[in-house]
Design a protein around this motif. Structure first.
Motif, PDB file in Angstrom:
ATOM      1  N   GLY A 291      -7.854 -11.477   3.991  1.00 55.02           N
ATOM      2  CA  GLY A 291      -6.409 -11.591   3.758  1.00 55.02           C
ATOM      3  C   GLY A 291      -5.934 -10.654   2.657  1.00 55.02           C
ATOM      4  O   GLY A 291      -4.841 -10.090   2.728  1.00 55.02           O
ATOM      5  N   ARG A 292      -6.757 -10.471   1.624  1.00 56.65           N
ATOM      6  CA  ARG A 292      -6.352  -9.569   0.525  1.00 56.65           C
ATOM      7  C   ARG A 292      -6.424  -8.113   0.982  1.00 56.65           C
ATOM      8  O   ARG A 292      -5.588  -7.297   0.609  1.00 56.65           O
ATOM      9  CB  ARG A 292      -7.234  -9.790  -0.714  1.00 56.65           C
ATOM     10  N   ILE A 293      -7.429  -7.819   1.806  1.00 64.39           N
ATOM     11  CA  ILE A 293      -7.543  -6.437   2.300  1.00 64.39           C
ATOM     12  C   ILE A 293      -6.306  -6.112   3.146  1.00 64.39           C
ATOM     13  O   ILE A 293      -5.708  -5.031   3.027  1.00 64.39           O
ATOM     14  CB  ILE A 293      -8.823  -6.269   3.166  1.00 64.39           C
ATOM     15  N   GLU A 294      -5.928  -7.073   3.992  1.00 61.03           N
ATOM     16  CA  GLU A 294      -4.720  -6.850   4.793  1.00 61.03           C
ATOM     17  C   GLU A 294      -3.511  -6.662   3.884  1.00 61.03           C
ATOM     18  O   GLU A 294      -2.635  -5.844   4.154  1.00 61.03           O
ATOM     19  CB  GLU A 294      -4.506  -8.030   5.761  1.00 61.03           C
ATOM     20  N   ARG A 295      -3.455  -7.407   2.779  1.00 61.01           N
ATOM     21  CA  ARG A 295      -2.345  -7.255   1.819  1.00 61.01           C
ATOM     22  C   ARG A 295      -2.298  -5.820   1.270  1.00 61.01           C
ATOM     23  O   ARG A 295      -1.254  -5.185   1.204  1.00 61.01           O
ATOM     24  CB  ARG A 295      -2.518  -8.288   0.682  1.00 61.01           C
ATOM     25  N   PHE A 296      -3.461  -5.296   0.859  1.00 60.42           N
ATOM     26  CA  PHE A 296      -3.479  -3.947   0.264  1.00 60.42           C
ATOM     27  C   PHE A 296      -3.032  -2.914   1.298  1.00 60.42           C
ATOM     28  O   PHE A 296      -2.321  -1.958   0.984  1.00 60.42           O
ATOM     29  CB  PHE A 296      -4.879  -3.577  -0.246  1.00 60.42           C
ATOM     30  N   LEU A 297      -3.476  -3.114   2.540  1.00 62.07           N
ATOM     31  CA  LEU A 297      -3.077  -2.169   3.589  1.00 62.07           C
ATOM     32  C   LEU A 297      -1.571  -2.255   3.845  1.00 62.07           C
ATOM     33  O   LEU A 297      -0.894  -1.228   3.972  1.00 62.07           O
ATOM     34  CB  LEU A 297      -3.850  -2.478   4.871  1.00 62.07           C
ATOM     35  N   LEU A 298      -1.059  -3.478   3.899  1.00 66.30           N
ATOM     36  CA  LEU A 298       0.384  -3.646   4.143  1.00 66.30           C
ATOM     37  C   LEU A 298       1.197  -2.987   3.032  1.00 66.30           C
ATOM     38  O   LEU A 298       2.193  -2.309   3.281  1.00 66.30           O
ATOM     39  CB  LEU A 298       0.726  -5.141   4.215  1.00 66.30           C
ATOM     40  N   ASP A 299       0.755  -3.176   1.783  1.00 68.83           N
ATOM     41  CA  ASP A 299       1.480  -2.580   0.655  1.00 68.83           C
ATOM     42  C   ASP A 299       1.442  -1.058   0.733  1.00 68.83           C
ATOM     43  O   ASP A 299       2.423  -0.374   0.445  1.00 68.83           O
ATOM     44  CB  ASP A 299       0.873  -3.045  -0.679  1.00 68.83           C
ATOM     45  N   SER A 300       0.282  -0.530   1.125  1.00 66.52           N
ATOM     46  CA  SER A 300       0.156   0.918   1.205  1.00 66.52           C
ATOM     47  C   SER A 300       1.072   1.470   2.299  1.00 66.52           C
ATOM     48  O   SER A 300       1.740   2.493   2.117  1.00 66.52           O
ATOM     49  CB  SER A 300      -1.310   1.278   1.475  1.00 66.52           C
ATOM     50  N   ILE A 301       1.116   0.777   3.435  1.00 67.34           N
ATOM     51  CA  ILE A 301       2.001   1.205   4.534  1.00 67.34           C
ATOM     52  C   ILE A 301       3.445   1.228   4.039  1.00 67.34           C
ATOM     53  O   ILE A 301       4.188   2.180   4.273  1.00 67.34           O
ATOM     54  CB  ILE A 301       1.828   0.257   5.751  1.00 67.34           C
ATOM     55  N   GLN A 302       3.811   0.189   3.298  1.00 68.40           N
ATOM     56  CA  GLN A 302       5.178   0.098   2.800  1.00 68.40           C
ATOM     57  C   GLN A 302       5.487   1.194   1.774  1.00 68.40           C
ATOM     58  O   GLN A 302       6.601   1.689   1.703  1.00 68.40           O
ATOM     59  CB  GLN A 302       5.381  -1.271   2.158  1.00 68.40           C
ATOM     60  N   ASN A 303       4.468   1.583   1.018  1.00 66.79           N
ATOM     61  CA  ASN A 303       4.682   2.647   0.018  1.00 66.79           C
ATOM     62  C   ASN A 303       5.004   3.981   0.661  1.00 66.79           C
ATOM     63  O   ASN A 303       5.568   4.861   0.020  1.00 66.79           O
ATOM     64  CB  ASN A 303       3.422   2.847  -0.830  1.00 66.79           C
ATOM     65  N   HIS A 304       4.593   4.157   1.916  1.00 65.66           N
ATOM     66  CA  HIS A 304       4.744   5.479   2.524  1.00 65.66           C
ATOM     67  C   HIS A 304       5.803   5.554   3.605  1.00 65.66           C
ATOM     68  O   HIS A 304       6.112   6.657   4.078  1.00 65.66           O
ATOM     69  CB  HIS A 304       3.391   5.932   3.101  1.00 65.66           C
ATOM     70  N   SER A 305       6.322   4.420   4.045  1.00 63.30           N
ATOM     71  CA  SER A 305       7.299   4.492   5.143  1.00 63.30           C
ATOM     72  C   SER A 305       8.039   3.173   5.288  1.00 63.30           C
ATOM     73  O   SER A 305       7.786   2.222   4.554  1.00 63.30           O
ATOM     74  CB  SER A 305       6.593   4.794   6.460  1.00 63.30           C
ATOM     75  N   ASP A 306       8.919   3.131   6.301  1.00 64.41           N
ATOM     76  CA  ASP A 306       9.639   1.879   6.584  1.00 64.41           C
ATOM     77  C   ASP A 306       8.930   1.048   7.640  1.00 64.41           C
ATOM     78  O   ASP A 306       9.461   0.045   8.097  1.00 64.41           O
ATOM     79  CB  ASP A 306      11.047   2.198   7.123  1.00 64.41           C
TER      80      ASP A 306
END
Ligand code: FAD
Length: 659
Positions: free
Chosen positions: A114-129
């Motif tokens: 769940g935390r790994i998915e969180r980091f990936l989601l945050d990274s996706i959000q940092n780069h796009s909509d």
């Protein structure tokens, strides 16, 4: 459900687990028009996978968030094997530590999926909509293969349906913001960090149900072991299920077993428990349960549905004896049956790709399910992104199957060897057998070797070992990590971070020792050749279609030289390595040196030796966007380098590259 018309997207990703999010990272990073849907109403919060191998962490470093794993996770380097001593006690054998533990900046870590998915989601959000559309299920599928040859066509049609809250989350998810509790299995305000809690609250709100027809150029099916996408393209999952059944529990243990906070195994006549220390004082235990009487039917068959948390606990107590074992807090538990299955193909028509559990399933005890799944998503993600953006040739897409299928076969082979040891073999020899299997597979499992074969993306010499220069920089393998100093400011960076996963190919000039005039001339001549030479040819950097909206050139260039930093200067290097902007001045972060640093022992100035590169003459390397080596040559071999790039990237005519 309300009909919501028709829409188009370049890339549709089905499933937002670890593999889907990894693929989505590339869409975000490269600015691709994409959508990602998941039928679950929320992300994973507890349970499921928890092992992170070093290669995955290296990739996270290239994506910019491995430090979050270091902050929250638990290191797992040494393993202890506890066996009966024949007098009713358990004794420790070990610790066993891999002799290769220092070959990466990182160590294997343990942290909840769940935390790994969180980091990936945050990274996706940092780069796009790009946002994961949750509670959205893919329901119907059509694929018109006739359209395949036209890169601008949309041959895939998928019907998506937005589910009601109850369909997406099940009846048990109710968030009560006043007393801050929820009855979703094992999830409470107490065991979620604030960012996950906020998402849970947000996603538990009711949604309007509707349907939508989506037309896509490319489809990436990351929809797990029962993959809907795989079934649509009639690709089977071949293999078998064994009758070994396991319980898995994530608990905060109350135990006097001395190594309850250390990675290891505890062996008993009836099986072996795997002990995995985790974040927030938690410990995961994998427990063999198939020989328990209470869960056996009158015909002597095993009934998985009869397993309870209490039964698993009692089993642990029996195996841990004479040590005690109990708990009050259980985050998550499950019972599962081992199966090893693999799909014969991972793609269809170079338009539809399958990644992760959708194409390979195995027992979780090798700690590779999430790693392999993410690495699949990472491998296909950049390829689809660059092809969809018109930067790369569509032919590179077929390398996905070739590169990842072989690894999936190795994964199953490892699992067969490893899992068997938990139920078979005598107690005496078990430790040695386990160490042997770990050593046999560790290069593969930790990702130190990737075994990617020759293709347009990987230029290998005809015979392995025939590479005349940089013999440890092997096409198809990772760039062995080294800590370097920036020439301009002396700051340190691992190559895993320097070779950022930003969608560009990278020409790495190993510039050698530029104190020698002849070597400096070679580097300056290389820079002239890369810039088009004297024949007014288009420079290598201006030759290919740029990554629109992100970079005006699909290729980055950096240099790593071998002289002491004090004995060469920033301005000794050619202009392509120190681009100048009239407002921002020089770009300093392209010139690095392999020079020892007295205040950081990791930076030992031995990179050239590790790569087996001549410190005087250097070499040249192309690193693919996913950090794997594509091509290696001498500084003079610009023609061959160009031929490599011509086979991968699409040429342009207009000149809009800054180099
Ligand atoms: P998944 O994580 O399964 O993600 C697939 C996603 O696709 C899901 O979110 C699903 O909702 C979505 N989806 C499916 N069909 C559709 C559709 N038609 N439309 C839209 N969305 C869809 N691994 C370990 O290493 N250790 C463990 O202990 C462990 N325990 C596990 C326990 C359980 C109960 C499960 C399910 C898995 C476990 N795993 C474990 C495996 C590990 O979680 C997987 O290897 C990893 O999650 C695979 O990632 P993935 O992205 O390929 O698939």
């Amino acid at each position: 459900a309300k009909e919501n018309g028709e829409s188009k997207t370049d890339v549709l990703i089905i499933g937002a687990g670890p593999s889907g999010l990894m693929a989505a990272y590339w869409m975000a990073r490269c600015g691709i028009q994409a959508r990602i849907v998941d039928k679950r109403g929320t992300k994973v919060f507890t349970g499921q996978a928890d092992g992170l191998r070093v290669r995955t962490l290296e990739l996270f470093d290239s994506m910019g968030f491995q430090h979050r794993v270091q902050q929250e996770g638990h290191v797992a380097v040494e393993a202890n094997f506890w066996v009966p001593d024949g007098k009713g006690n358990l004794v420790r054998q070990g610790p066993h530590c891999s002799s290769k533990a220092n070959e990466s900046p990182f160590r294997n870590m343990l942290l909840n999926q769940g935390r790994i998915e969180r980091f990936l989601l945050d990274s996706i959000q940092n780069h796009s909509d790009l946002q994961v559309e949750r509670g959205v299920i893919a329901e119907t599928f059509e694929y018109d293969e006739q359209m395949n040859d036209d890169p601008n066509s949309y041959p895939i049609t998928v019907k998506l349906r937005t589910l009601s809250g109850e369909e997406a989350n099940g009846p048990s998810l109710r968030v009560n913001e006043t007393n801050q509790t929820t009855v979703a299995s094992g999830v409470t305000r107490g065991n979620l960090l604030m960012d996950d809690w906020n998402e849970l609250v947000e996603n538990s709100r009711a949604k309007e149900t509707k349907t939508e027809i989506v037309k896509a150029k490319y489809l990436i099916g990351c929809d797990g072991a029962h993959s809907w996408t795989r079934k649509q393209v009639n690709i089977p999952l071949e293999g078998s299920t064994t009758d070994h059944v396991w319980g898995v529990i994530d608990v905060i243990p109350i135990s006097d077993f001395p190594d309850i906070r250390r990675l290891g195994t505890v062996t008993h006549a009836s099986g072996t428990i795997l002990v995995i220390p985790r974040e927030r004082s938690m410990v995961r235990l994998y427990v063999p349960v198939q020989t328990i009487e209470e869960v056996t039917t009158s015909e002597g068959r095993f009934d998985r549905s009869k397993i309870t948390l209490e039964i698993i606990k009692r089993r642990v107590q029996a195996i841990f004896a004479p040590y005690t074992f109990d708990f009050q807090i259980c985050d998550w538990w499950a019972a599962y049956q081992i199966g090893q299955r693999i799909a014969p193909a991972f793609s269809k028509g170079n338009r539809i790709f399958l990644a992760g559990d959708a194409v390979h399933t195995h027992s979780p005890k090798v700690g590779l399910g999430m790693n392999m799944s993410m690495q699949d998503g990472f491998n296909i993600g950049w390829k689809v992104a660059l092809v969809a953006s018109g930067v790369a040739q569509p032919s590179i897409l077929s390398t996905y199957d070739a590169e990842r299928h072989r690894l999936a076969e190795m994964l199953l082979d490892f699992d067969r060897h490893w899992s068997g040891l938990f139920t078979e073999g005598d107690e005496e020899s078990k430790t040695q057998s386990m160490i042997k299997v770990v050593e046999l597979f560790e290069d593969f499992a930790d990702g130190r070797k990737s075994f990617y074969g020759a293709s347009e993306l990987v230029w290998k010499p005809e015979n392995d070992g025939d590479q005349p220069t940089a013999r440890h920089l092997i096409p198809g393998e990772r760039f062995p990590p080294v800590k370097l100093r920036m020439q301009a400011d002396g700051n340190l960076r691992w190559t895993t971070r320097l070779l950022e996963s930003d969608g560009r190919f990278r020409v790495v000039i190993l510039a050698g020792d530029m104190r020698a005039a002849t070597q400096k001339d070679r580097v300056l001549a290389l820079a002239r050749n890369l810039s088009g030479g004297n024949d007014n040819e288009l420079s290598v950097f201006d030759r290919y279609t740029p990554l629109a909206g992100r970079f005006d050139c699909a290729i980055d260039v950096i240099a790593i030289h071998s002289a002491p930093w004090t004995q060469v200067e920033f301005f000794d290097f050619p202009k392509i390595l120190r681009p100048f902007d009239p407002v921002r001045g020089w770009n300093y972060d392209k010139i690095w040196c392999d020079d020892a640093c007295i205040w950081d022992r990791d930076c030992d100035g031995k990179g050239y030796e590790r790569w087996e590169v001549d410190r005087m003459r250097g070499a040249m390397v192309v690193v693919r966007p996913d950090q794997y080596i594509g091509w290696v040559g001498e500084l003079e071999e610009v023609d061959e380098l160009t031929r490599y790039l011509d086979g991968v990237l699409i040429r342009k005519t207009a000149n809009n590259c800054p180099h």
